[in-house]
Design an enzyme around this catalytic site. Structure first.
Site, PDB file in Angstrom:
ATOM      1  N   GLY A 118      11.942 -13.956   4.004  1.00  0.00           N
ATOM      2  CA  GLY A 118      10.866 -14.707   3.370  1.00  0.00           C
ATOM      3  C   GLY A 118       9.542 -14.644   4.099  1.00  0.00           C
ATOM      4  O   GLY A 118       8.601 -15.349   3.748  1.00  0.00           O
TER       5      GLY A 118
ATOM      6  N   ASP B  30       8.143  -0.211   1.356  1.00  0.00           N
ATOM      7  CA  ASP B  30       9.039  -0.870   2.305  1.00  0.00           C
ATOM      8  C   ASP B  30      10.145   0.066   2.781  1.00  0.00           C
ATOM      9  O   ASP B  30      10.427   0.169   3.975  1.00  0.00           O
ATOM     10  CB  ASP B  30       9.660  -2.112   1.673  1.00  0.00           C
ATOM     11  CG  ASP B  30       8.635  -3.150   1.274  1.00  0.00           C
ATOM     12  OD1 ASP B  30       7.486  -3.055   1.745  1.00  0.00           O
ATOM     13  OD2 ASP B  30       8.974  -4.045   0.491  1.00  0.00           O
TER      14      ASP B  30
ATOM     15  N   HIS C 134      -0.130  -3.759  -2.541  1.00  0.00           N
ATOM     16  CA  HIS C 134      -0.007  -3.625  -3.993  1.00  0.00           C
ATOM     17  C   HIS C 134      -0.592  -2.304  -4.490  1.00  0.00           C
ATOM     18  O   HIS C 134      -0.920  -2.178  -5.679  1.00  0.00           O
ATOM     19  CB  HIS C 134      -0.658  -4.810  -4.717  1.00  0.00           C
ATOM     20  CG  HIS C 134       0.129  -6.076  -4.579  1.00  0.00           C
ATOM     21  ND1 HIS C 134       0.955  -6.566  -5.563  1.00  0.00           N
ATOM     22  CD2 HIS C 134       0.231  -6.962  -3.552  1.00  0.00           C
ATOM     23  CE1 HIS C 134       1.516  -7.695  -5.157  1.00  0.00           C
ATOM     24  NE2 HIS C 134       1.104  -7.949  -3.926  1.00  0.00           N
ATOM     25  N   THR C 135      -0.703  -1.344  -3.623  1.00  0.00           N
ATOM     26  CA  THR C 135      -1.117   0.008  -4.018  1.00  0.00           C
ATOM     27  C   THR C 135       0.085   0.906  -4.270  1.00  0.00           C
ATOM     28  O   THR C 135      -0.044   1.926  -4.943  1.00  0.00           O
ATOM     29  CB  THR C 135      -2.000   0.638  -2.927  1.00  0.00           C
ATOM     30  OG1 THR C 135      -1.346   0.488  -1.655  1.00  0.00           O
ATOM     31  CG2 THR C 135      -3.363  -0.021  -2.865  1.00  0.00           C
ATOM     32  N   ASP C 136       1.251   0.548  -3.753  1.00  0.00           N
ATOM     33  CA  ASP C 136       2.379   1.477  -3.831  1.00  0.00           C
ATOM     34  C   ASP C 136       2.854   1.680  -5.266  1.00  0.00           C
ATOM     35  O   ASP C 136       3.028   2.815  -5.718  1.00  0.00           O
ATOM     36  CB  ASP C 136       3.531   1.044  -2.910  1.00  0.00           C
ATOM     37  CG  ASP C 136       4.048  -0.364  -3.153  1.00  0.00           C
ATOM     38  OD1 ASP C 136       3.366  -1.160  -3.841  1.00  0.00           O
ATOM     39  OD2 ASP C 136       5.146  -0.671  -2.656  1.00  0.00           O
TER      40      ASP C 136
END
Length: 382
Positions: free
Chosen positions: A122, A172, A32-34
């Protein structure tokens, strides 16, 4: 993997002109840094998505897959996020994103496409980016876009953000495009500069286990979007363009200005950025056996400050470390998906067995555990 050439021929009555593929990814550290313009450290994995493609004599894309029934047909003259849904949006969205960015598709011919994927869906291993990047690599060559890897990664991100509606960053797609064997990719999401860093897993006798919790997650809805908005609100209150501008020295001020939950969200991003840079430095100076505490600290931060893990993930990580793993952490967007463990190869089986046994004792669903190998990024296979 499916013989995609034969499948394509059966579906379309002729052989494909080529087959392109792209890998899923594991994020070693940097969660969650991107989208906060920070640092990430992913690597491409040895599970890939293939796209077999041949040109048509019209301006339509005919799209099939080995994992869904039917055929999707779209005109290049009317591509729009409003008309895309389901898995096909990851492919069609890349073509739309290119046109929206000014990459000419006016003279482009139509395409028949068949997709086959072996990236677990998933599981937090970015099956979506693998699909986007395989399609992007094919479009880039067949339509003569002549774009570089980072530019193609950006198109995949735009497709995911706009056509699919998932507010993800570049992590990603960058891993899927830029991966190298036995390397991680350190990506600065502010400048979008990237370089490969050797992992040296083979020579150190180490491997990476993926522990898929089999708790499904969905990025386009739910908690991921909440965390995205929470970070944006934290940046607004702190009067910065992104949380990249906040350092550990700023955390006392942040604690004064933010409510307790928002502060913890910001603290995770700030400390996670520091952990990514510390991991790169440790890999380059002391090798992969030196990064265990950083992996464990990342897991704790995701569990306690960002609150994106689930009990199955927490239990798997704790058990893996207790059984001999060097370090373990959740990987991916969270709320299910997978964790990874950095393990000595000679202990991999016993660590996996210990995790399965502990989750069973706790009455949790059985995990799927398998090894991944840092691998090459998007390419033409034939």
């Amino acid at each position: 993997m499916t013989d995609i050439t034969s499948e394509f021929t059966a579906a379309y009555g002729r052989a494909p002109e080529g087959v392109w593929s792209a890998p899923g990814r594991v994020n070693l550290i940097g969660e969650h840094t991107d989208y906060n313009k920070g640092f990430v450290l992913p690597f491409a994995i040895n599970f890939r998505t293939q796209a077999a493609v041949a040109r048509r004599d019209d301006r339509e894309i005919h799209l099939r897959s080995t994992f869904a029934e039917g055929e999707v047909v779209a005109s290049l003259d009317s591509l729009s996020p409003d008309t895309m849904d389901g898995w096909s949006a990851y492919v069609l969205g890349v073509a739309w994103a290119a046109a929206d960015a000014g990459v000419a598709i006016d003279a482009a011919f139509g395409l028949d496409i068949l997709v086959d994927s072996r990236v677990p869906v998933g599981a937090g291993l970015s099956s979506s980016a693998a699909l986007e990047c395989a399609a992007g690599a094919a479009f880039n060559e067949l339509w003569d876009w002549n774009l570089g890897d980072v530019a193609l990664a950006r198109l995949g991100r735009v497709a995911e953000n706009t056509a699919v509606g998932a507010p993800t960053g570049l992590l990603d797609q960058a891993a899927s495009m830029l991966g190298q064997e036995d390397h991680v990719v350190v990506l600065d999401c502010l400048t979008e500069e990237a370089r490969a860093v050797p992992l040296h897993l083979r020579e150190e006798g180490l491997g990476i286990l993926v522990m898929n919790s089999n708790v499904d997650h969905e990025h386009a809805t739910g908690g991921y979007g909440d965390r995205f908005r929470s970070c944006a609100e934290g940046a607004r209150i702190l009067d910065v363009e992104s949380l990249r501008e906040i350092t550990a020295d700023d955390l006392p001020r942040a604690q004064e200005l933010l409510d307790e939950e928002a502060f913890r969200r910001v603290r995770h991003v700030v400390t996670e950025n520091e952990r990514v840079l510390a991991t790169v430095a440790a890999l380059e100076k002391d090798g992969p056996r030196s990064i265990g505490q950083l992996l464990d600290a990342s897991q704790a931060s995701m569990r306690d400050d960002f609150e994106i893990t689930v009990p199955e993930i927490d239990t798997a990580c704790d058990t893996a470390v207790a059984a001999g793993a060097i370090g373990a952490r959740m990987t991916g967007g969270g709320f299910g998906g997978s964790a990874i463990a950095l393990v000595p190869l000679e202990q991999a089986d016993q660590i996996a067995d210990a995790v399965r046994a502990r989750l069973s004792e706790a009455g949790m669903r059985e995990p799927t555990i398998f090894a991944v190998v840092p691998s090459e990024g998007a390419r033409r296979d034939r």
